[in-house]
Write a protein that holds these residues in place. Structure first.
Motif, short mmCIF file in Angstrom:
data_model
loop_
_atom_site.label_atom_id
_atom_site.label_comp_id
_atom_site.label_asym_id
_atom_site.label_seq_id
_atom_site.Cartn_x
_atom_site.Cartn_y
_atom_site.Cartn_z
N ARG A 144 0.56 -1.06 -0.46
CA ARG A 144 -0.23 0.50 -0.18
C ARG A 144 0.85 0.79 0.25
N PHE A 145 0.49 2.30 -0.50
CA PHE A 145 1.12 3.26 -1.24
C PHE A 145 0.23 4.40 -1.10
N GLY A 146 0.70 5.58 -0.28
CA GLY A 146 0.16 6.96 -1.35
C GLY A 146 -0.25 7.59 -1.92
N VAL A 147 -1.04 8.38 -2.50
CA VAL A 147 -0.38 9.12 -3.74
C VAL A 147 -1.84 10.26 -3.93
N SER A 148 -0.93 11.40 -3.77
CA SER A 148 -1.49 13.27 -3.97
C SER A 148 -2.09 12.76 -5.78
N LEU A 149 -3.10 13.56 -5.48
CA LEU A 149 -3.95 14.20 -6.88
C LEU A 149 -4.42 15.34 -6.30
N GLU A 150 -4.43 15.92 -7.77
CA GLU A 150 -4.58 17.65 -7.63
C GLU A 150 -6.27 17.20 -7.64
N ASP A 151 -7.51 18.05 -7.23
CA ASP A 151 -8.83 17.82 -7.04
C ASP A 151 -9.56 17.64 -8.95
N THR A 152 -8.77 18.11 -9.67
CA THR A 152 -9.36 18.10 -10.69
C THR A 152 -9.24 16.71 -11.03
N LEU A 153 -7.94 16.00 -10.73
CA LEU A 153 -7.29 14.88 -11.48
C LEU A 153 -8.46 13.90 -10.24
#
Length: 133
Positions: free
Chosen positions: A5-14
């Motif tokens: 498991r790993f965390g991924v950050s995404l912009e709100d639009t994406l």
């Protein structure tokens, strides 16, 4: 195989686009959609070639949703030149296993597989190929 498991950050639009993709394609959650997209990308890179290959396209779907079988048939009509056989197995009252045996140029088979697997309501799908030239 260990599940990592790993965390991924995404912009709100994406993230919003991902949620829409999950909904439109009937994925159970974001993780399933991301797995599909990563596997698809890897397969496309591997099979973007003109090699002659043979393989199978395997999809699982809910047979009570008649529109899925209709969409499968409509898509397959355009690919009769590469489909050797196509069959369905009714696993229980709900699920159907559809198997298409295919041969031809890898890129065309990948295109067919993507169209079939991306039908809304498909629970699982996979293309398996091996060089045949």
């Amino acid at each position: 195989m260990a599940l990592k498991r790993f965390g991924v950050s995404l912009e709100d639009t994406l993230l919003s686009n991902l949620d829409q993709y999950v909904t439109e394609n009937g994925f159970a959650n974001r993780s399933q959609a991301i797995r599909f997209l990563v596997e698809k990308n890897v397969a496309e890179k591997k099979w973007q070639c003109n090699h002659i290959v043979a393989g199978t396209i395997i999809i699982m779907y809910d047979q009570t949703k008649k529109e899925i079988a209709f969409k499968i048939a409509e898509i397959q009509k355009s690919y009769q030149d590469v489909i050797l056989s196509s069959t369905q197995y009714y696993l229980n009252k709900s699920f159907t296993l559809h198997i298409a045996t295919v041969t031809g140029i890898a890129l065309r088979l990948t295109e067919l597989s993507d169209k079939l697997i991306s039908i809304k309501g498909i629970k699982h799908g996979k293309l398996v190929m091996s060089r045949a030239d």
